[in-house]
Design a protein around this motif. Structure first.
Motif, short mmCIF file in Angstrom:
data_model
loop_
_atom_site.label_atom_id
_atom_site.label_comp_id
_atom_site.label_asym_id
_atom_site.label_seq_id
_atom_site.Cartn_x
_atom_site.Cartn_y
_atom_site.Cartn_z
N PHE A 187 -2.48 15.12 -12.27
CA PHE A 187 -3.87 15.54 -12.49
C PHE A 187 -4.05 16.99 -12.04
O PHE A 187 -4.66 17.80 -12.72
N GLN A 220 2.00 1.82 -3.49
CA GLN A 220 0.90 2.28 -4.34
C GLN A 220 0.53 3.72 -4.02
O GLN A 220 0.15 4.48 -4.90
N LEU A 221 0.66 4.06 -2.75
CA LEU A 221 0.34 5.41 -2.31
C LEU A 221 1.26 6.42 -2.98
O LEU A 221 0.85 7.48 -3.42
N LYS A 242 -2.75 19.67 -14.31
CA LYS A 242 -3.54 19.90 -15.53
C LYS A 242 -4.92 20.47 -15.22
O LYS A 242 -5.44 21.29 -15.96
N HIS A 243 -5.52 20.00 -14.13
CA HIS A 243 -6.94 20.29 -13.96
C HIS A 243 -7.33 21.00 -12.67
O HIS A 243 -8.51 21.11 -12.37
N GLY A 283 -5.00 15.30 3.93
CA GLY A 283 -5.20 14.31 2.89
C GLY A 283 -4.61 14.77 1.57
O GLY A 283 -4.42 15.95 1.33
N PHE A 284 -4.33 13.83 0.69
CA PHE A 284 -3.74 14.16 -0.62
C PHE A 284 -4.64 15.10 -1.40
O PHE A 284 -4.19 16.04 -2.03
N TRP A 285 -5.93 14.76 -1.40
CA TRP A 285 -6.88 15.52 -2.20
C TRP A 285 -6.84 16.99 -1.81
O TRP A 285 -6.79 17.88 -2.64
N ASN A 293 0.42 10.50 -9.49
CA ASN A 293 -0.68 10.60 -10.45
C ASN A 293 -1.57 11.79 -10.13
O ASN A 293 -2.00 12.52 -11.00
N LEU A 294 -1.82 11.94 -8.83
CA LEU A 294 -2.68 13.04 -8.40
C LEU A 294 -2.01 14.38 -8.67
O LEU A 294 -2.66 15.35 -9.08
N MET A 352 0.83 -1.20 0.00
CA MET A 352 0.00 0.00 0.00
C MET A 352 0.87 1.25 0.00
O MET A 352 0.56 2.23 -0.68
N SER A 353 1.95 1.18 0.76
CA SER A 353 2.84 2.33 0.82
C SER A 353 3.38 2.67 -0.57
O SER A 353 3.43 3.83 -0.98
N PHE A 402 0.20 6.76 -6.51
CA PHE A 402 -1.04 7.52 -6.58
C PHE A 402 -0.79 9.00 -6.37
O PHE A 402 -1.36 9.85 -7.06
#
Lengths: 274, 376
Positions: free
Chosen positions: A66, A55-56, A69-70, A101-103, A62-63, A52-53, A59
């Motif tokens: 994103f 993949q985090l 761009k957006h 949080g990442f978001w 990737n974020l 998970m670490s 991610f």
């Protein structure tokens, strides 16, 4: 060594039956034990945490891409925000849970909604002396936009509602009551049960309600109607006009905001309460 | 649906476009209409719908036809809708897609969302009723119209075309953003599933997961915004982040708490802290979790969450409240609040607590709640 004694249960976790083979297994040193579990194609929680670490990290990048761009799209477009929120909710993620949080960090959604939360609290607090802590979503929207100024980014009512949902976490009676096609936002912990809500909805059309109207529309006895109206008076949510032509009128300041020509100061409000 | 008339969709002289929304399907009452994918345009005078594929298929209805409207929330597999209830058809209505309908309402189904703003703008227009004060000019003549009529029409078509182009451009950007977002969500979903698998294993106590690993796991959940019901039972909601935050808050709130009688509602704290930070704001949950670390979070009677100074014990506060009330004979929550510099809400809480403990009793009238020392 006989490994028929161990088997995989239906969920894939190893189910060890207690017999001699398992004793052998248990007696083996930890490394070997781990290896044996791995052989069976089953992954340990510790290994999953490592996975998970990794993949985090992926991610996160990737974020970031994103966002580069957006990010503007989220900032400018309230429809996009709605879609974004709904997608998150579908997969089981709350982008507003934490500022860490990442978001929140990368898309800036956090700051947008948390600041909105502050603005909502401030508007509600400023008007509480007048409307008892109940305000229409329209008026709240209007005042928040005014407070944010001309050059701030636009805020939709959906945004307000999401911010309010988050505020509920802090207790303090934040809630939304459906009334006449929109909502009333409650910002004080006044107890409002179904009876109170229904009377509010009845009052929505004209901004006030009378005991007779309640009796006619809802088919209640006088005591029940008076009990509810008294509670609303006490909580500061209703004002009594006992000089009205036919019958005393109970006005809800939260609902007649648009009709007033100027704001009432706290001192004036104190003089008006019965 | 028999209230609609065929239209060329062009705005008239005094008519302004208020909002438009794609992805609208129309319903005749409860029945789906064949008009299932189009743009709904709200103007100051009319509600217009144009088919997305066949632009010639365009219908309109004056806003004066509307009695009232309401929202219907989205459901599983169902889009959100606005239900519009209508007056009876006027005698001079021009022909439209439906000759007759057994319903006196229609629905707009928002397959691509936008219902909230559309509803809002519709509410505004129905409140302002601008069509009454600025009657639109004669309807633009169609093919057989006069020369001036045609010129007018062209000018407006030009403007509409610009709006359409801008919308297409915006749409393109948004489609791209959506595609990228969808890809991102697929990856996020994988993480959610992985975290669930881990959480289950922790719950069933399989494998040897250390304290450290559990705390690390919790911080991963925090980063992704995934809820954590499993380890919360054993480890609480705090992570290293929250413990750090708690220390910061402890320092930051000391003075403000003292100035406000030792107690502050959590919403007050939230505003204070976030206004001070300016950026990288705290979420409400961050604040709650940080306060839980210090066990300084209290939940008095009515569900108001407050932060309390350690030095202020409950007994002290109640006995001092009793003293205040006795001094003055009686006090309302507002008077008590002024005395102590507390907010009215919190002063009420404190007085109610004292009442619960039997030290105070109350006189509850329409004029409000007044507290007296309990002499019984």
């Amino acid at each position: 060594m006989a490994n028929t004694a161990t088997s995989l249960s239906s969920c894939g976790a190893p189910a060890v039956h207690f017999n001699r083979s398992s004793e052998n297994l248990a007696a083996a040193p930890p490394a070997k034990q781990k290896a044996k579990y791995k052989e069976r194609g089953n992954v340990l929680a510790e290994d999953q945490i490592v996975q998970m670490s990794k993949q985090l990290e992926t991610f996160k990048s990737n974020l970031e891409e994103f966002a580069s761009k957006h990010k503007q799209e989220i900032r400018k477009n309230s429809q996009f925000r709605v879609q974004f929120q709904e997608m998150c909710s579908t997969i089981g993620v709350d982008p507003l849970a934490s500022g860490k949080g990442f978001w929140s960090e990368m898309l800036g959604v956090g700051d947008f909604y948390y600041e909105l939360g502050v603005q909502i609290i401030e508007v509600c607090l400023a008007l509480k002396h007048r409307n008892g802590g109940l305000i229409t979503l329209d008026e709240l929207h209007h005042r928040v936009l005014k407070g944010r100024g001309k050059y701030a980014q636009d805020v939709s009512q959906d945004d307000l509602m999401r911010a309010i949902k988050k505020l509920k976490v802090m207790g303090n009676g934040f809630g939304m009551i459906p009334v006449g096609g929109s909502y009333l936002v409650q910002s004080v912990p006044a107890e409002l049960n179904m009876d109170h809500t229904v009377v509010l909805q009845l009052a929505e059309k004209k901004g006030y309600v009378t005991v007779s109207e309640i009796k006619d529309s809802l088919k209640w006895e006088k005591e029940r109607a008076c009990h509810v109206l008294d509670h609303l008076l006490k909580e500061g949510l209703a004002w009594l006009d006992s000089q009205a032509a036919e019958e005393a009128q109970y006005w809800l300041p939260a609902l007649f905001a648009e009709l007033t020509s100027r704001d009432v100061t706290p001192e004036e409000a104190n003089q008006m309460t019965p | 649906m028999d209230r609609f008339s065929w239209s060329n969709g062009l705005l008239e002289i005094n008519e302004t476009l208020v909002i438009q929304q794609r992805g609208i399907r129309l319903y005749d009452g409860d029945d789906k209409a064949k008009l299932d994918s189009g743009v709904a345009l709200l103007s100051t005078h009319r509600l217009i719908w144009r088919d997305v594929k066949n632009h010639e298929c365009c219908i309109a209805m004056p806003l004066s036809q509307i009695v009232f409207f309401e929202e219907q929330a989205a459901g599983i597999g169902k889009s959100a809708k606005i239900i519009i209830h209508l007056h009876a058809t006027p005698a001079n209505k021009e022909t439209g897609p439906y000759q007759h309908s057994k319903y006196s309402f229609i629905k707009l189904s928002f397959k691509e969302h936008g219902q909230i703003e559309f509803h809002r703008r519709l509410t505004e227009e129905m409140t302002q009723k601008r069509w009454e004060s600025t009657p639109a000019s004669q309807p633009i003549p169609t093919a057989t119209g006069s020369q001036t009529g045609r010129t007018r029409a062209v000018g407006i078509v030009g403007i509409e075309r610009k709006i359409e182009e801008k919308r297409k451009e915006t749409d393109k950007n948004i489609s791209e953003a959506f595609e990228d977002l969808s890809k991102l969500m697929v990856k996020a979903k994988e993480m959610v599933e992985l975290s669930r698998s881990i959480a289950n294993k922790i719950k069933d106590k399989q494998g040897n997961i250390t304290e450290d690993e559990t705390i690390r796991f919790k911080s991963y959940l925090l980063s992704m915004g995934i809820a954590d019901p499993v380890t919360r039972e054993t480890h609480g909601s705090g992570t290293h982040y929250h413990m750090q935050l708690a220390k910061q808050l402890g320092d930051m709130l000391q003075v403000p708490l003292e100035e406000r009688g030792g107690m502050m509602a959590l919403t007050e704290v939230y505003c204070l802290v976030n206004r001070a930070r300016g950026m990288e704001l705290l979420s409400p949950e961050d604040l709650v979790n940080a306060c839980k670390v210090f066990e300084s979070l209290k939940l008095p009677l009515s569900g108001v969450m407050v932060v309390q100074l350690q030095s202020h014990s409950e007994e002290e506060m109640i006995s001092s409240a009793l003293d205040n009330v006795s001094d003055k004979g009686s006090l309302t929550a507002e008077e008590f609040a002024k005395l102590l510099g507390l907010s009215v809400l919190l002063s009420k809480e404190r007085l109610l607590l004292a009442e619960k403990m039997g030290h105070l009793c109350t006189d509850d009238s329409v004029e409000g709640l007044r507290f007296y020392p309990n002499l019984f």
